[in-house]
Design a protein around this motif. Structure first.
Motif, PDB file in Angstrom:
ATOM      1  N   SER A 232      21.491   6.683 -20.105  1.00 33.20           N
ATOM      2  CA  SER A 232      21.430   7.171 -21.391  1.00 33.20           C
ATOM      3  C   SER A 232      22.348   8.255 -21.570  1.00 33.20           C
ATOM      4  O   SER A 232      22.887   8.531 -22.620  1.00 33.20           O
ATOM      5  N   TYR A 233      22.707   9.268 -20.372  1.00 29.29           N
ATOM      6  CA  TYR A 233      23.420  10.195 -20.431  1.00 29.29           C
ATOM      7  C   TYR A 233      24.833   9.806 -20.834  1.00 29.29           C
ATOM      8  O   TYR A 233      25.480  10.495 -21.396  1.00 29.29           O
ATOM      9  N   TYR A 234      25.354   8.917 -19.971  1.00 30.72           N
ATOM     10  CA  TYR A 234      26.792   8.568 -19.865  1.00 30.72           C
ATOM     11  C   TYR A 234      27.052   8.025 -21.154  1.00 30.72           C
ATOM     12  O   TYR A 234      26.512   6.929 -21.663  1.00 30.72           O
ATOM     13  N   GLY A 235      28.134   8.535 -21.555  1.00 34.54           N
ATOM     14  CA  GLY A 235      28.692   8.095 -23.196  1.00 34.54           C
ATOM     15  C   GLY A 235      27.729   8.520 -24.102  1.00 34.54           C
ATOM     16  O   GLY A 235      28.284   8.463 -25.572  1.00 34.54           O
ATOM     17  N   SER A 236      26.910   9.537 -24.074  1.00 33.23           N
ATOM     18  CA  SER A 236      26.195  10.140 -25.240  1.00 33.23           C
ATOM     19  C   SER A 236      26.939  11.160 -25.830  1.00 33.23           C
ATOM     20  O   SER A 236      27.819  11.751 -25.275  1.00 33.23           O
ATOM     21  N   SER A 237      26.325  11.592 -26.740  1.00 31.77           N
ATOM     22  CA  SER A 237      27.017  12.916 -27.431  1.00 31.77           C
ATOM     23  C   SER A 237      26.845  14.160 -26.663  1.00 31.77           C
ATOM     24  O   SER A 237      27.760  15.032 -26.524  1.00 31.77           O
ATOM     25  N   LEU A 238      25.651  14.258 -25.607  1.00 35.19           N
ATOM     26  CA  LEU A 238      25.621  15.282 -24.854  1.00 35.19           C
ATOM     27  C   LEU A 238      26.706  15.286 -23.802  1.00 35.19           C
ATOM     28  O   LEU A 238      27.456  16.155 -23.614  1.00 35.19           O
ATOM     29  N   HIS A 239      26.991  14.133 -23.182  1.00 37.49           N
ATOM     30  CA  HIS A 239      27.967  13.707 -22.327  1.00 37.49           C
ATOM     31  C   HIS A 239      29.511  14.352 -22.809  1.00 37.49           C
ATOM     32  O   HIS A 239      30.253  14.728 -22.319  1.00 37.49           O
ATOM     33  N   PHE A 240      29.598  13.607 -24.210  1.00 31.67           N
ATOM     34  CA  PHE A 240      30.975  14.009 -24.877  1.00 31.67           C
ATOM     35  C   PHE A 240      31.259  15.329 -25.210  1.00 31.67           C
ATOM     36  O   PHE A 240      32.241  16.084 -24.662  1.00 31.67           O
ATOM     37  N   MET A 241      30.066  16.295 -25.598  1.00 29.31           N
ATOM     38  CA  MET A 241      30.268  17.568 -25.877  1.00 29.31           C
ATOM     39  C   MET A 241      30.313  18.503 -24.627  1.00 29.31           C
ATOM     40  O   MET A 241      31.296  19.481 -24.660  1.00 29.31           O
ATOM     41  N   ARG A 242      29.758  18.213 -23.377  1.00 31.73           N
ATOM     42  CA  ARG A 242      30.040  18.718 -22.369  1.00 31.73           C
ATOM     43  C   ARG A 242      31.479  18.493 -21.613  1.00 31.73           C
ATOM     44  O   ARG A 242      32.029  19.539 -21.177  1.00 31.73           O
ATOM     45  N   LYS A 322      28.916   8.824 -35.697  1.00 30.58           N
ATOM     46  CA  LYS A 322      28.817   7.546 -35.977  1.00 30.58           C
ATOM     47  C   LYS A 322      28.777   6.660 -34.592  1.00 30.58           C
ATOM     48  O   LYS A 322      29.242   7.149 -33.636  1.00 30.58           O
ATOM     49  N   GLY A 323      28.598   5.436 -34.713  1.00 27.51           N
ATOM     50  CA  GLY A 323      28.408   4.593 -33.772  1.00 27.51           C
ATOM     51  C   GLY A 323      27.467   4.675 -32.779  1.00 27.51           C
ATOM     52  O   GLY A 323      26.379   5.142 -32.965  1.00 27.51           O
ATOM     53  N   ILE A 324      28.016   4.405 -31.407  1.00 29.48           N
ATOM     54  CA  ILE A 324      27.033   4.355 -30.564  1.00 29.48           C
ATOM     55  C   ILE A 324      26.169   5.752 -30.231  1.00 29.48           C
ATOM     56  O   ILE A 324      25.081   5.676 -29.868  1.00 29.48           O
ATOM     57  N   MET A 325      27.078   6.770 -30.286  1.00 36.19           N
ATOM     58  CA  MET A 325      26.370   7.859 -29.983  1.00 36.19           C
ATOM     59  C   MET A 325      25.273   8.159 -30.914  1.00 36.19           C
ATOM     60  O   MET A 325      24.228   8.688 -30.652  1.00 36.19           O
ATOM     61  N   ALA A 326      25.623   7.663 -32.489  1.00 32.41           N
ATOM     62  CA  ALA A 326      24.568   8.112 -33.135  1.00 32.41           C
ATOM     63  C   ALA A 326      23.410   6.929 -33.006  1.00 32.41           C
ATOM     64  O   ALA A 326      22.243   7.490 -33.497  1.00 32.41           O
ATOM     65  N   GLU A 327      23.580   6.019 -32.540  1.00 34.25           N
ATOM     66  CA  GLU A 327      22.413   5.114 -32.341  1.00 34.25           C
ATOM     67  C   GLU A 327      21.507   5.505 -31.143  1.00 34.25           C
ATOM     68  O   GLU A 327      20.491   4.958 -31.226  1.00 34.25           O
ATOM     69  N   LYS A 328      21.778   6.477 -30.546  1.00 35.70           N
ATOM     70  CA  LYS A 328      21.108   6.892 -29.356  1.00 35.70           C
ATOM     71  C   LYS A 328      20.224   7.723 -29.936  1.00 35.70           C
ATOM     72  O   LYS A 328      20.351   9.002 -30.030  1.00 35.70           O
ATOM     73  N   ARG A 329      19.049   7.458 -30.158  1.00 34.39           N
ATOM     74  CA  ARG A 329      17.929   8.090 -31.133  1.00 34.39           C
ATOM     75  C   ARG A 329      17.025   8.885 -29.940  1.00 34.39           C
ATOM     76  O   ARG A 329      17.366   9.142 -29.056  1.00 34.39           O
ATOM     77  N   ILE A 330      15.698   9.316 -30.443  1.00 35.24           N
ATOM     78  CA  ILE A 330      14.810   9.886 -29.547  1.00 35.24           C
ATOM     79  C   ILE A 330      14.366   9.285 -28.184  1.00 35.24           C
ATOM     80  O   ILE A 330      14.185  10.045 -27.402  1.00 35.24           O
ATOM     81  N   SER A 331      14.400   7.942 -28.329  1.00 35.25           N
ATOM     82  CA  SER A 331      14.056   7.080 -27.143  1.00 35.25           C
ATOM     83  C   SER A 331      15.231   7.163 -25.876  1.00 35.25           C
ATOM     84  O   SER A 331      14.792   6.956 -24.716  1.00 35.25           O
ATOM     85  N   GLU A 332      16.566   7.754 -26.311  1.00 32.45           N
ATOM     86  CA  GLU A 332      17.414   8.023 -25.374  1.00 32.45           C
ATOM     87  C   GLU A 332      17.881   9.580 -25.449  1.00 32.45           C
ATOM     88  O   GLU A 332      19.117   9.706 -24.696  1.00 32.45           O
ATOM     89  N   LEU A 333      17.234  10.345 -26.017  1.00 30.91           N
ATOM     90  CA  LEU A 333      17.319  11.890 -26.164  1.00 30.91           C
ATOM     91  C   LEU A 333      17.065  12.477 -24.962  1.00 30.91           C
ATOM     92  O   LEU A 333      15.741  12.377 -24.311  1.00 30.91           O
ATOM     93  N   LEU A 334      18.085  13.253 -24.470  1.00 33.59           N
ATOM     94  CA  LEU A 334      17.850  14.104 -23.056  1.00 33.59           C
ATOM     95  C   LEU A 334      17.723  15.531 -23.453  1.00 33.59           C
ATOM     96  O   LEU A 334      18.348  15.921 -24.365  1.00 33.59           O
ATOM     97  N   PRO A 335      16.965  16.376 -22.654  1.00 32.41           N
ATOM     98  CA  PRO A 335      17.195  17.798 -22.811  1.00 32.41           C
ATOM     99  C   PRO A 335      18.381  18.227 -22.711  1.00 32.41           C
ATOM    100  O   PRO A 335      19.158  17.866 -21.889  1.00 32.41           O
ATOM    101  N   LEU A 336      18.632  19.521 -23.508  1.00 30.63           N
ATOM    102  CA  LEU A 336      19.904  20.096 -23.028  1.00 30.63           C
ATOM    103  C   LEU A 336      20.312  20.660 -21.810  1.00 30.63           C
ATOM    104  O   LEU A 336      21.447  20.775 -21.595  1.00 30.63           O
ATOM    105  N   ASP A 337      19.233  21.038 -20.949  1.00 28.07           N
ATOM    106  CA  ASP A 337      19.528  21.637 -19.744  1.00 28.07           C
ATOM    107  C   ASP A 337      19.284  20.341 -18.622  1.00 28.07           C
ATOM    108  O   ASP A 337      19.132  20.588 -17.550  1.00 28.07           O
ATOM    109  N   TYR A 338      19.596  19.192 -19.048  1.00 24.57           N
ATOM    110  CA  TYR A 338      19.244  17.981 -18.040  1.00 24.57           C
ATOM    111  C   TYR A 338      20.678  18.013 -17.159  1.00 24.57           C
ATOM    112  O   TYR A 338      21.578  18.220 -17.490  1.00 24.57           O
ATOM    113  N   LYS A 339      20.282  17.794 -15.920  1.00 27.94           N
ATOM    114  CA  LYS A 339      21.369  17.876 -14.893  1.00 27.94           C
ATOM    115  C   LYS A 339      21.525  16.453 -14.165  1.00 27.94           C
ATOM    116  O   LYS A 339      20.559  15.690 -14.114  1.00 27.94           O
ATOM    117  N   ILE A 340      22.632  16.059 -13.961  1.00 27.17           N
ATOM    118  CA  ILE A 340      23.014  14.668 -13.505  1.00 27.17           C
ATOM    119  C   ILE A 340      22.454  14.696 -12.049  1.00 27.17           C
ATOM    120  O   ILE A 340      22.640  15.555 -11.235  1.00 27.17           O
TER     121      ILE A 340
END
Length: 341
Positions: A232-242, A322-340
């Motif tokens: 869920s992390y790879y390709g997410s908005s969190l991954h992009f922002m980091r 928009k797109g894939i990042m936007a479609e990752k909703r609550i079911s794929e939402l990770l905490p901001l302090d998530y570590k790989i």
């Protein structure tokens, strides 16, 4: 020049606002205080105190006291308890008096039922189906994600506006078996827009706002769940922002496109340091993002924003995905302090 094949059957726009506010603070600060009722100054036991969008949180003891630590971040501190209005504080406010402060929560008043002139023709079950899909997500992970207290959700569809709105009178408790989290989500706003397509009324845009607190669902996290988190992390908005924060978009398999053509990665980003944060200005209205040569997304920004070391953008309303990042909703939402892993 590579032509960018950005396509989407429907426009799905989501802006998950976690009520985050910008702050620059020293590492490993500790905040202590007492949670009290604003009515009679009595201690509130069991109040939840957490940093929005993270797994960093504690509960107040029988005297209403708490002590919490945190690192540099953009997240607001949320203090909440059933029957009371939530208190939302940005870190700069808290750090003015970080030790032994008193935090007063007002009682939550009963709201009068709104009188509508327009009849809602949809059944609750139909509205709930739409809510689950757009709030939890339309992917496989959604089927391993359950809202425990759905009775707290109020739903209404407006035929004239072709939109459905949702509110909740208490935090939504979500058990996400896919990622192994129990999430307490304070839903501040939810609106789902519809449009006619091929004679069918279909979801067109999704917007919801709120704050989230993550806790482990089980004492031990299995390998499958750990793999799901990474997936869920790879390709997410969190991954992009980091990656944008560290200026390692290419190294992390992100390619940037403008008007359907690939461009030098940072050509349309103006990046500067603001303390330990990064200040970002988009030099065009919209940029397309391709992750790992397959996953297509886009970012729209009208204002500058900052990103902290966790990959947390602020203010969140400055960004539209928009797109894939936007479609990752609550079911794929990770905490901001998530570590790989």
């Amino acid at each position: 020049m590579v032509k960018f094949p950005f396509r989407s059957r429907f426009l799905n726009i989501i802006c998950v606002l976690l009520l985050m506010t910008a702050a620059t603070v020293n590492s490993q600060n500790r905040i202590s205080g007492t949670v009290l009722s604003a009515e009679d100054s009595t201690a509130i036991m069991g109040a939840s105190i957490y940093f929005d969008g993270t797994s960093i949180g504690v509960s107040s003891n029988q005297d209403g006291d708490f002590d919490i630590s945190f690192m540099d971040n953009n997240s607001a501190l949320i203090i909440t308890s059933l029957g009371y209005e939530a208190l939302v504080l940005d870190a700069s406010e808290i750090l003015k008096n970080p030790v032994d402060s008193k935090y007063y929560l007002p009682f939550k008043r009963e709201e009068l039922e709104t009188v509508y002139l327009e009849t809602d023709p949809w059944s609750r079950s139909r509205k709930l189906r739409h809510f689950r899909k757009e709030f939890l997500g339309r992917n496989y992970a959604m089927y391993n994600c359950k809202i425990i207290n759905e009775d707290a959700i109020k739903l209404r569809y407006s035929p004239s506006e072709k939109s459905m709105k949702a509110t909740a009178n208490e935090p939504l408790i979500i058990h996400n078996e896919y990622l192994g989290y129990a999430i307490s989500y304070r839903l501040a706003d939810f609106e789902l827009g519809f449009q006619m397509n091929g004679g069918l009324l279909l979801p067109y845009s999704t917007y919801f706002a709120g704050s989230a607190y993550f806790q482990p669902l089980n004492k031990k996290t299995g390998r499958k769940v750990l793999r799901n988190r990474d997936r869920s992390y790879y390709g997410s908005s969190l991954h992009f922002m980091r990656s944008l924060y560290k200026q390692k978009l290419e190294e992390n398999n992100f390619a940037i496109y403008h008007k359907r053509f690939q461009v030098p990665t940072y050509k349309f980003f103006n990046i500067s340091e603001e303390g330990k944060n990064r200040k970002i200005e988009l030099l065009t209205d919209e940029l397309s993002i391709l992750y790992d040569k397959t996953e297509q997304s886009a970012i729209v920004s009208k204002n500058t924003f900052t990103i902290d070391q966790f990959g947390n953008p602020s203010p969140p309303e400055a960004i539209l995905l928009k797109g894939i990042m936007a479609e990752k909703r609550i079911s794929e939402l990770l905490p901001l302090d998530y570590k790989i892993n």
